[in-house]
Design a protein around this motif. Structure first.
Motif, PDB file in Angstrom:
ATOM      1  N   TYR A  48       0.802  -1.219   0.000  1.00 11.76           N
ATOM      2  CA  TYR A  48       0.000   0.000   0.000  1.00 11.76           C
ATOM      3  C   TYR A  48       0.842   1.280   0.000  1.00 11.76           C
ATOM      4  O   TYR A  48       0.295   2.372   0.028  1.00 11.76           O
ATOM      5  CB  TYR A  48      -0.984   0.002   1.177  1.00 11.76           C
TER       6      TYR A  48
ATOM      7  N   CYS B  23     -13.786  -0.130  -9.769  1.00  9.24           N
ATOM      8  CA  CYS B  23     -13.309  -0.574  -8.460  1.00  9.24           C
ATOM      9  C   CYS B  23     -13.824   0.262  -7.297  1.00  9.24           C
ATOM     10  O   CYS B  23     -13.425   0.050  -6.156  1.00  9.24           O
ATOM     11  CB  CYS B  23     -11.781  -0.579  -8.447  1.00  9.24           C
TER      12      CYS B  23
ATOM     13  N   ILE C 117     -13.317   3.482  -7.093  1.00  6.95           N
ATOM     14  CA  ILE C 117     -12.450   4.655  -6.991  1.00  6.95           C
ATOM     15  C   ILE C 117     -12.495   5.379  -8.327  1.00  6.95           C
ATOM     16  O   ILE C 117     -12.394   4.757  -9.378  1.00  6.95           O
ATOM     17  CB  ILE C 117     -10.984   4.278  -6.691  1.00  6.95           C
TER      18      ILE C 117
ATOM     19  N   TRP D  74     -13.465   7.974  -3.600  1.00  6.49           N
ATOM     20  CA  TRP D  74     -13.935   6.601  -3.506  1.00  6.49           C
ATOM     21  C   TRP D  74     -15.196   6.528  -2.674  1.00  6.49           C
ATOM     22  O   TRP D  74     -15.468   7.398  -1.854  1.00  6.49           O
ATOM     23  CB  TRP D  74     -12.855   5.665  -2.965  1.00  6.49           C
TER      24      TRP D  74
ATOM     25  N   ASP E 153     -18.347   1.738  -0.579  1.00  2.00           N
ATOM     26  CA  ASP E 153     -18.188   0.350  -1.030  1.00  2.00           C
ATOM     27  C   ASP E 153     -16.717  -0.055  -1.080  1.00  2.00           C
ATOM     28  O   ASP E 153     -16.384  -1.224  -0.926  1.00  2.00           O
ATOM     29  CB  ASP E 153     -18.795   0.147  -2.423  1.00  2.00           C
ATOM     30  N   HIS E 154     -15.847   0.918  -1.291  1.00  2.00           N
ATOM     31  CA  HIS E 154     -14.412   0.613  -1.391  1.00  2.00           C
ATOM     32  C   HIS E 154     -13.793   0.333  -0.026  1.00  2.00           C
ATOM     33  O   HIS E 154     -13.034  -0.616   0.117  1.00  2.00           O
ATOM     34  CB  HIS E 154     -13.673   1.754  -2.093  1.00  2.00           C
ATOM     35  N   ASP E 155     -14.085   1.176   0.949  1.00  2.00           N
ATOM     36  CA  ASP E 155     -13.410   1.020   2.248  1.00  2.00           C
ATOM     37  C   ASP E 155     -14.326   1.142   3.466  1.00  2.00           C
ATOM     38  O   ASP E 155     -13.840   1.184   4.593  1.00  2.00           O
ATOM     39  CB  ASP E 155     -12.268   2.021   2.371  1.00  2.00           C
ATOM     40  N   GLY E 156     -15.620   1.257   3.246  1.00  2.00           N
ATOM     41  CA  GLY E 156     -16.544   1.395   4.363  1.00  2.00           C
ATOM     42  C   GLY E 156     -16.833   2.833   4.744  1.00  2.00           C
ATOM     43  O   GLY E 156     -17.794   3.109   5.454  1.00  2.00           O
ATOM     44  N   ASP E 157     -15.991   3.766   4.305  1.00  2.00           N
ATOM     45  CA  ASP E 157     -16.161   5.170   4.665  1.00  2.00           C
ATOM     46  C   ASP E 157     -16.365   6.088   3.465  1.00  2.00           C
ATOM     47  O   ASP E 157     -17.124   7.035   3.529  1.00  2.00           O
ATOM     48  CB  ASP E 157     -14.947   5.680   5.452  1.00  2.00           C
TER      49      ASP E 157
ATOM     50  N   LEU F 241      -4.549   3.384  -1.666  1.00  2.00           N
ATOM     51  CA  LEU F 241      -5.947   3.049  -1.920  1.00  2.00           C
ATOM     52  C   LEU F 241      -6.138   1.640  -2.469  1.00  2.00           C
ATOM     53  O   LEU F 241      -7.254   1.153  -2.524  1.00  2.00           O
ATOM     54  CB  LEU F 241      -6.561   4.058  -2.894  1.00  2.00           C
ATOM     55  N   TRP F 242      -5.081   0.993  -2.893  1.00  2.00           N
ATOM     56  CA  TRP F 242      -5.094  -0.384  -3.391  1.00  2.00           C
ATOM     57  C   TRP F 242      -3.702  -0.945  -3.200  1.00  2.00           C
ATOM     58  O   TRP F 242      -2.750  -0.197  -2.987  1.00  2.00           O
ATOM     59  CB  TRP F 242      -5.508  -0.466  -4.867  1.00  2.00           C
TER      60      TRP F 242
END
Length: 171
Positions: free
Chosen positions: A47, A69, A71, A85, A88-92, A111-112
């Motif tokens: 990361y 994705c 983002i 983003w 759905d990507h990170d919960g926030d 971010l990935w």
């Protein structure tokens, strides 16, 4: 065709502080790239941010948009690259802006997960030629040994490696 990877990053930067060794990246689990970048850390983690030219940053953004994705990214008129983003990507969800450095390069990561681009990544002959050119950027130009259009992809890889490294010579 064996896909070369650039050498491990050199801990000694150029006189202006620029790291010297390029490396080839992909987004983990994808066949995108290879993205020619400079690791900002001797022992990079997936990361961690890597340093890329505007040209490579544009390819990364285009690939990201094709992948759906969660983002999105956009370049502003002043060169700022803003990532957005969804939850759905990170919960926030969120945004992150990247300003280019004095040489127009972007620190992209976080971010990935990045992966080193190599034989384990499904690739085309064109991707392999581009990767070979980037990995051999400090060696004699071998594009004449390749058929058209692979010769031009090899040359593009070499040029991208020279641009991101600011044409510094490691030797």
């Amino acid at each position: 065709m064996n896909v070369p990877t650039a050498p491990e990053p050199d801990p000694a930067p150029a006189a202006d502080g620029t790291p010297l060794s390029v490396q080839l990246f992909t987004v983990e689990g994808s066949s995108y790239g290879p993205y020619v970048g400079i690791p900002l850390y001797v022992s990079w983690i997936p990361y961690a941010a890597q340093l890329f030219t505007r040209t490579t940053a544009e390819v990364i953004v285009a690939d990201m948009h094709r992948d759906d994705c969660g983002i999105a990214a956009e370049f502003a008129a002043d060169g700022t690259l803003t990532f957005t983003w969804t939850a759905d990507h990170d919960g926030d969800g969120g945004t992150f802006a990247v300003q280019p450095d004095a040489h127009g390069r972007y620190e992209i990561g976080g971010l990935w997960a990045w992966d080193a681009w190599g034989d384990h990544v499904p690739h085309t002959a064109g991707q392999a030629a581009f990767a070979r050119g980037a990995a051999e950027y400090r060696q004699a130009d071998d594009s004449a040994s390749l058929p058209t259009p692979l010769d031009s992809l090899y040359a593009q890889g070499r040029e991208e490696a020279h641009r991101v490294s600011l044409r510094h010579d490691e030797s």
